[in-house]
Design a protein around this motif. Structure first.
Motif, PDB file in Angstrom:
ATOM      1  N   VAL A  44       0.814  -1.223   0.000  1.00  0.00           N
ATOM      2  CA  VAL A  44       0.000   0.000   0.000  1.00  0.00           C
ATOM      3  C   VAL A  44       0.847   1.272   0.000  1.00  0.00           C
ATOM      4  N   GLU A  45       2.157   1.147  -0.247  1.00  0.00           N
ATOM      5  CA  GLU A  45       3.021   2.322  -0.164  1.00  0.00           C
ATOM      6  C   GLU A  45       2.723   3.377  -1.224  1.00  0.00           C
ATOM      7  N   ASP A  46       1.986   3.006  -2.260  1.00  0.00           N
ATOM      8  CA  ASP A  46       1.590   4.010  -3.251  1.00  0.00           C
ATOM      9  C   ASP A  46       0.376   4.806  -2.768  1.00  0.00           C
ATOM     10  N   VAL A  47      -0.236   4.378  -1.665  1.00  0.00           N
ATOM     11  CA  VAL A  47      -1.427   5.047  -1.127  1.00  0.00           C
ATOM     12  C   VAL A  47      -1.091   5.823   0.140  1.00  0.00           C
ATOM     13  N   VAL A  48      -0.314   5.211   1.056  1.00  0.00           N
ATOM     14  CA  VAL A  48       0.019   5.852   2.333  1.00  0.00           C
ATOM     15  C   VAL A  48       1.480   5.615   2.683  1.00  0.00           C
ATOM     16  N   THR A  49       2.009   6.523   3.510  1.00  0.00           N
ATOM     17  CA  THR A  49       3.349   6.345   4.062  1.00  0.00           C
ATOM     18  C   THR A  49       3.248   5.428   5.284  1.00  0.00           C
ATOM     19  N   THR A  50       4.380   4.977   5.767  1.00  0.00           N
ATOM     20  CA  THR A  50       4.375   4.125   6.960  1.00  0.00           C
ATOM     21  C   THR A  50       3.780   4.857   8.167  1.00  0.00           C
ATOM     22  N   PRO A  51       4.151   6.125   8.446  1.00  0.00           N
ATOM     23  CA  PRO A  51       3.506   6.810   9.574  1.00  0.00           C
ATOM     24  C   PRO A  51       1.987   6.958   9.388  1.00  0.00           C
ATOM     25  N   GLN A  52       1.555   7.196   8.163  1.00  0.00           N
ATOM     26  CA  GLN A  52       0.119   7.291   7.911  1.00  0.00           C
ATOM     27  C   GLN A  52      -0.574   5.954   8.178  1.00  0.00           C
ATOM     28  N   LEU A  53       0.067   4.859   7.771  1.00  0.00           N
ATOM     29  CA  LEU A  53      -0.506   3.544   8.032  1.00  0.00           C
ATOM     30  C   LEU A  53      -0.560   3.282   9.534  1.00  0.00           C
ATOM     31  N   ARG A  54       0.443   3.715  10.261  1.00  0.00           N
ATOM     32  CA  ARG A  54       0.434   3.562  11.723  1.00  0.00           C
ATOM     33  C   ARG A  54      -0.758   4.282  12.337  1.00  0.00           C
ATOM     34  N   VAL A  55      -1.077   5.467  11.821  1.00  0.00           N
ATOM     35  CA  VAL A  55      -2.239   6.214  12.322  1.00  0.00           C
ATOM     36  C   VAL A  55      -3.520   5.435  12.030  1.00  0.00           C
ATOM     37  N   LEU A  56      -3.638   4.920  10.828  1.00  0.00           N
ATOM     38  CA  LEU A  56      -4.832   4.153  10.454  1.00  0.00           C
ATOM     39  C   LEU A  56      -4.991   2.923  11.351  1.00  0.00           C
ATOM     40  N   VAL A  57      -3.890   2.211  11.585  1.00  0.00           N
ATOM     41  CA  VAL A  57      -3.947   1.009  12.421  1.00  0.00           C
ATOM     42  C   VAL A  57      -4.259   1.388  13.872  1.00  0.00           C
ATOM     43  N   LEU A  58      -3.702   2.493  14.349  1.00  0.00           N
ATOM     44  CA  LEU A  58      -3.999   2.979  15.697  1.00  0.00           C
ATOM     45  C   LEU A  58      -5.504   3.208  15.867  1.00  0.00           C
ATOM     46  N   ILE A  59      -6.097   3.908  14.909  1.00  0.00           N
ATOM     47  CA  ILE A  59      -7.534   4.197  14.985  1.00  0.00           C
ATOM     48  C   ILE A  59      -8.344   2.905  14.842  1.00  0.00           C
ATOM     49  N   ALA A  60      -7.903   2.017  13.975  1.00  0.00           N
ATOM     50  CA  ALA A  60      -8.602   0.739  13.808  1.00  0.00           C
ATOM     51  C   ALA A  60      -8.559  -0.071  15.105  1.00  0.00           C
ATOM     52  N   ASN A  61      -7.422  -0.025  15.816  1.00  0.00           N
ATOM     53  CA  ASN A  61      -7.252  -0.782  17.064  1.00  0.00           C
ATOM     54  C   ASN A  61      -7.999  -0.185  18.232  1.00  0.00           C
ATOM     55  N   ARG A  62      -7.849   1.094  18.391  1.00  0.00           N
ATOM     56  CA  ARG A  62      -8.286   1.732  19.634  1.00  0.00           C
ATOM     57  C   ARG A  62      -9.510   2.620  19.473  1.00  0.00           C
ATOM     58  N   GLY A  63     -10.019   2.706  18.263  1.00  0.00           N
ATOM     59  CA  GLY A  63     -11.184   3.563  18.056  1.00  0.00           C
ATOM     60  C   GLY A  63     -10.776   5.008  17.818  1.00  0.00           C
ATOM     61  N   PRO A  64     -11.749   5.907  17.788  1.00  0.00           N
ATOM     62  CA  PRO A  64     -11.466   7.318  17.505  1.00  0.00           C
ATOM     63  C   PRO A  64     -10.372   7.883  18.410  1.00  0.00           C
ATOM     64  N   GLN A  65      -9.506   8.693  17.816  1.00  0.00           N
ATOM     65  CA  GLN A  65      -8.368   9.279  18.531  1.00  0.00           C
ATOM     66  C   GLN A  65      -8.332  10.781  18.317  1.00  0.00           C
ATOM     67  N   ASN A  66      -7.723  11.491  19.275  1.00  0.00           N
ATOM     68  CA  ASN A  66      -7.478  12.912  19.053  1.00  0.00           C
ATOM     69  C   ASN A  66      -6.040  13.078  18.569  1.00  0.00           C
ATOM     70  N   LEU A  67      -5.707  14.280  18.128  1.00  0.00           N
ATOM     71  CA  LEU A  67      -4.370  14.511  17.567  1.00  0.00           C
ATOM     72  C   LEU A  67      -3.269  14.316  18.599  1.00  0.00           C
ATOM     73  N   GLY A  68      -3.535  14.627  19.853  1.00  0.00           N
ATOM     74  CA  GLY A  68      -2.538  14.431  20.898  1.00  0.00           C
ATOM     75  C   GLY A  68      -2.161  12.966  21.042  1.00  0.00           C
ATOM     76  N   ALA A  69      -3.158  12.094  21.024  1.00  0.00           N
ATOM     77  CA  ALA A  69      -2.903  10.657  21.138  1.00  0.00           C
ATOM     78  C   ALA A  69      -2.110  10.155  19.937  1.00  0.00           C
ATOM     79  N   VAL A  70      -2.422  10.677  18.756  1.00  0.00           N
ATOM     80  CA  VAL A  70      -1.693  10.280  17.546  1.00  0.00           C
ATOM     81  C   VAL A  70      -0.238  10.719  17.652  1.00  0.00           C
ATOM     82  N   ALA A  71      -0.004  11.947  18.106  1.00  0.00           N
ATOM     83  CA  ALA A  71       1.367  12.453  18.248  1.00  0.00           C
ATOM     84  C   ALA A  71       2.162  11.589  19.221  1.00  0.00           C
ATOM     85  N   ILE A  72       1.535  11.222  20.334  1.00  0.00           N
ATOM     86  CA  ILE A  72       2.221  10.383  21.325  1.00  0.00           C
ATOM     87  C   ILE A  72       2.549   9.018  20.723  1.00  0.00           C
TER      88      ILE A  72
END
Length: 171
Positions: A44-72
């Motif tokens: 999927v590297e033509d669609v998202v970067t690795t950090p972007q994929l990490r954000v997607l997986v974070l939200i998929a795992n833990r549900g809705p997130q705020n920007l502070g949680a994503v930064a951490i």
């Protein structure tokens, strides 16, 4: 250290040593898992970067997130997390919603497209693991699953039951 020395050390309350061969076997297995993960990310590297994929997986795992949680989670400054998430919003992979507890804050949620992308990556990983596990006798697969579950618990990883993860090793 001899076996008797290790037993004595263990009996005295000190942590027993781990056999080097066992560690090497675990590292070889970890390398296989890393290759599986890397291939699923490359898919999927033509669609998202690795950090972007990490954000997607974070939200998929833990549900809705705020920007502070994503930064951490990413270990970055909040402004970097904001830019990463804005790109995901622009790509239609996440959406902003209101936080029901505080309407001044926004929550980031997966869009249908974002959810499908995460599922594609996780599906690829699961299929690749199945290919390797099918090469093992059934009894060994059961033992391996038990050992891997114990290993995950020992690391402090809680898991999600669906193959998604964010690793944090507790010391």
């Amino acid at each position: 250290m001899t076996d008797s020395e290790a037993a004595k050390q263990s009996a005295e309350g000190a942590a027993p040593t781990v056999d080097g061969g066992q560690v090497d076997a675990a590292v070889r297995a970890a390398n296989v898992f890393l290759r599986v993960a890397a291939r699923s990310v490359a898919e999927v590297e033509d669609v998202v970067t690795t950090p972007q994929l990490r954000v997607l997986v974070l939200i998929a795992n833990r549900g809705p997130q705020n920007l502070g949680a994503v930064a951490i989670e990413l270990g970055v400054h909040p402004s970097n997390a904001t830019r990463t998430c804005e790109r995901l919003v622009q790509a239609g992979l996440i959406e902003r919603g209101e936080d029901p507890q505080d309407r001044r804050l926004s929550k980031l949620v997966l869009s249908v497209k974002g959810s499908e992308l995460v599922e594609q990556v996780m599906s690829h990983r699961r299929e690749a693991v199945v290919v390797v596990m099918e090469r093992l006798p059934a009894a060994m697969r059961a033992s391996l699953a038990d050992a891997m579950e114990a290993f995950a618990r020992a690391s402090g990883e809680t898991g999600t039951g669906d193959g998604r993860f964010a690793l944090t090793l507790d010391s």
